[in-house]
Scaffold this motif. Structure first.
Motif, mmCIF file in Angstrom:
data_model
loop_
_atom_site.group_PDB
_atom_site.id
_atom_site.type_symbol
_atom_site.label_atom_id
_atom_site.label_comp_id
_atom_site.label_asym_id
_atom_site.label_seq_id
_atom_site.Cartn_x
_atom_site.Cartn_y
_atom_site.Cartn_z
ATOM 1 N N CYS B 154 0.837 -1.200 0.000
ATOM 2 C CA CYS B 154 0.000 0.000 0.000
ATOM 3 C C CYS B 154 0.863 1.237 0.000
ATOM 4 O O CYS B 154 1.813 1.336 0.759
ATOM 5 C CB CYS B 154 -0.914 -0.002 1.208
ATOM 6 N N CYS C 195 -13.144 2.810 2.801
ATOM 7 C CA CYS C 195 -12.162 2.560 3.860
ATOM 8 C C CYS C 195 -12.469 1.225 4.539
ATOM 9 O O CYS C 195 -11.580 0.439 4.848
ATOM 10 C CB CYS C 195 -12.210 3.661 4.916
ATOM 11 N N GLY C 215 -6.282 0.597 10.382
ATOM 12 C CA GLY C 215 -6.179 1.975 9.888
ATOM 13 C C GLY C 215 -6.411 2.989 10.995
ATOM 14 O O GLY C 215 -7.087 3.995 10.801
ATOM 15 N N CYS C 240 -3.650 6.462 0.695
ATOM 16 C CA CYS C 240 -4.689 5.433 0.680
ATOM 17 C C CYS C 240 -5.640 5.674 -0.502
ATOM 18 O O CYS C 240 -5.993 4.744 -1.216
ATOM 19 C CB CYS C 240 -5.493 5.493 1.979
#
Lengths: 107, 156, 279
Positions: B154, C195, C215, C240
């Motif tokens: 990521c 998310c 997260g 992200c």
């Protein structure tokens, strides 16, 4: 260097004791292999030399290459033999020198 | 330059694409040029002495899988009394698969007291990290360890 | 046998729908979306990365914090005031002449700003102090000095639990919290992910080579190994969003401050760690 390096050296040590030293410098370690947004090569600029001296004599040193990560972290040991001001220096490609001194009393 | 441009004009589209493709391939190869195990071995051979491979004197502490190749912690210890008569003079760290194999060279003295050094390095891909220790008698000890580097995590 | 299997699947499906419904509930009594298992990103990190954070002499973000500590005492701007002139030493429990100590600030931020009637995070608060009180030019968002100063202030709350009551409709942050919640569950980008798909449904699972965390925001600012530098929560959020091929919002934007307000609530009870170290 814009930000002063960190050095962890005990203030006191017994004679003959092996003490671990941790040093952390703040530097991008630009490799010379990267390009900016316009596609121009970003020139190499790294810290290439590190040394730890006492009374002018080198106890420990390192020669760095671009493969050392940004914000170079170096750990090593020194044998506590003499009290004094331990001098840590970092030298970059342009010859700019950053120095940190720390006292250690050996008893 | 003008000659090759001239030739290009005479080529049909398919030929031109082939040439362009080869060019891109060559360029890609040039920018992705990596050191090889031979490059690292060459660098070690320059240290002098006959290198003792798989030396048990050297312990390399590395993660099996690096969490990120940009910052891989490494610690090296060399079994040595670190006296004036018998000590480690240099510890060289090489990365076989990086654009150039040299990572860092530590210079030690008897006042270092213990041959135990650490840093953090950049590794471009899964590869062997090779460590060569040069002793005060001129002998060279070598050991290596593989680190897996995963790419494509990521970002941001 | 066949029928039994079908029934089992139906039961599982039914259960997961009920769970999903529970997760969406947003009253002040609502359990944390993760139940009791709120986990810091630290708990997902490898021992090597954890070790970097455990010792501030090894945390590569700390030289920036040291520099910020020097700036804390240095007068700046037309007002020729330093941070210390108002707040005392950065770790002063009384918080200097104005009586606002830095300890605990990051654990309860973002806070409600009466002037703009919007939530304000630590970065924006520092920038506001610079322009209004120091009459100086504010640091740029995501600049090294601002990240360092945010780190210095965040550090004063290390070990304190995150608090947030923004889910309470009477809380002034409630509207922002609501907007943040909507953002969190909104699919976006070319990959069409919200998310929640990574950080709620799949925290602890591996996507390609990446171990997904919850997260959580309790470690920011954080030194990211990938960045080879210390950065803000908003920089991470932008990353992200780019990763799911959505257009990222600007650091300091209302969208991200709202999301930050909501994330703080999701992470309540977590111990503050900033400046932390992450992969």
């Amino acid at each position: 260097m814009a930000n002063q390096p960190r050095v962890k050296l005990p203030k006191t040590a017994k004679s003959g004791e092996l003490v671990q030293v941790k040093t952390l410098a703040s530097h991008d370690m630009e490799t010379g292999n990267r390009k900016d947004k316009e596609g121009k090569a970003i020139p190499r600029l790294i810290l290439k030399k590190f040394s730890c001296t006492l009374g002018g004599a080198e106890i420990f040193g390192a020669d760095m290459h671009p493969a050392v990560s940004a914000n170079p972290y170096i750990t090593f040991y020194i044998k506590a033999e003499k009290s004094g001001s331990y001098v840590f220096t970092w030298t970059d490609d342009n010859g700019e020198v950053t120095t940190v001194s720390q006292d250690m009393a050996v008893s | 330059m003008s000659k090759s441009t001239h030739q290009m004009v005479q080529m049909d589209r398919r030929q031109a694409l082939k040439v362009a493709g080869a060019g891109v391939l060559a360029m890609g190869f040039a920018t992705a040029a990596h050191a090889t195990p031979e490059d690292a071995a060459m660098a070690i051979s320059k240290l002098g002495g006959s290198a003792k491979a798989d030396s048990a004197k050297i312990t390399i502490d590395l993660p099996e899988i690096a969490e990120n190749g940009a910052t891989v912690p490494v610690n090296v210890t060399v079994d040595s009394p670190m006296t004036a008569a018998d000590h480690v003079k240099h510890i060289h760290v090489f990365a076989e698969g990086n654009p150039s194999p040299e990572v860092i060279s530590f210079n030690l003295t008897p006042s270092t007291g213990k041959a135990d050094v650490g840093t953090r390095m950049r590794l471009g891909k899964t590869q062997n990290v090779v460590v060569a220790a040069v002793m005060s008698d001129g002998s060279v000890h070598v050991n290596k360890k593989e680190v897996k580097v995963t790419i494509g995590g990521c970002g941001g | 046998m066949k029928i039994k299997t079908v029934t089992t699947i139906a039961v599982i499906l039914g259960a997961s729908f009920t769970l999903a419904a529970c997760n969406m509930k947003s009253t002040s009594e609502a359990p944390n979306p993760y139940g009791k298992e709120v986990r810091s990103g630290y708990s997902y990190a490898t021992p090597e990365t954890q070790a970097m954070q455990d010792d501030d002499f090894s945390n590569p973000g700390m030289p920036l914090v040291d520099t910020a500590a020097g700036m804390w005492n240095k007068p700046a701007g037309e007002a020729k005031k330093s941070c210390a002139d108002c707040h005392g030493a950065v770790d002063d429990a009384k918080g200097g002449p104005v009586g606002i100590p830095m300890k605990g600030v990051s654990a309860k931020y973002p806070a409600y700003d009466e002037a703009t009637q919007k939530p304000m995070n630590l970065e924006l608060r520092i920038m506001k102090c610079q322009t209004e009180n120091q009459k100086a030019e504010a640091f740029k968002y995501d600049s090294k000095p601002l990240v360092g100063m945010t780190g210095l202030v965040a550090m004063q709350s290390r070990g304190m639990p995150r608090v947030s009551t923004a889910d309470d409709p009477n809380d002034k942050l409630h509207a922002a919290w609501k907007a943040g919640e909507e953002f969190y569950y909104q699919r976006r980008g070319q990959l069409d992910l919200a998310c929640k798909h990574c950080h709620e449904d799949n925290a602890g699972n591996i996507i390609r080579a990446e171990l997904l965390s919850q997260g959580q925001s309790n470690g920011f600012p954080t030194y990211r190994l990938k960045w080879q530098g210390m950065g803000s929560l908003h920089k991470r959020l932008g990353g992200c969003n780019k990763e799911i091929r959505a257009e990222p919002y600007k650091s300091g934007s209302d969208e991200y401050v709202n999301l930050e307000t909501y994330l703080a609530w999701r992470g309540r009870g977590l111990v503050m760690e900033g400046p932390s170290v992450r992969k």
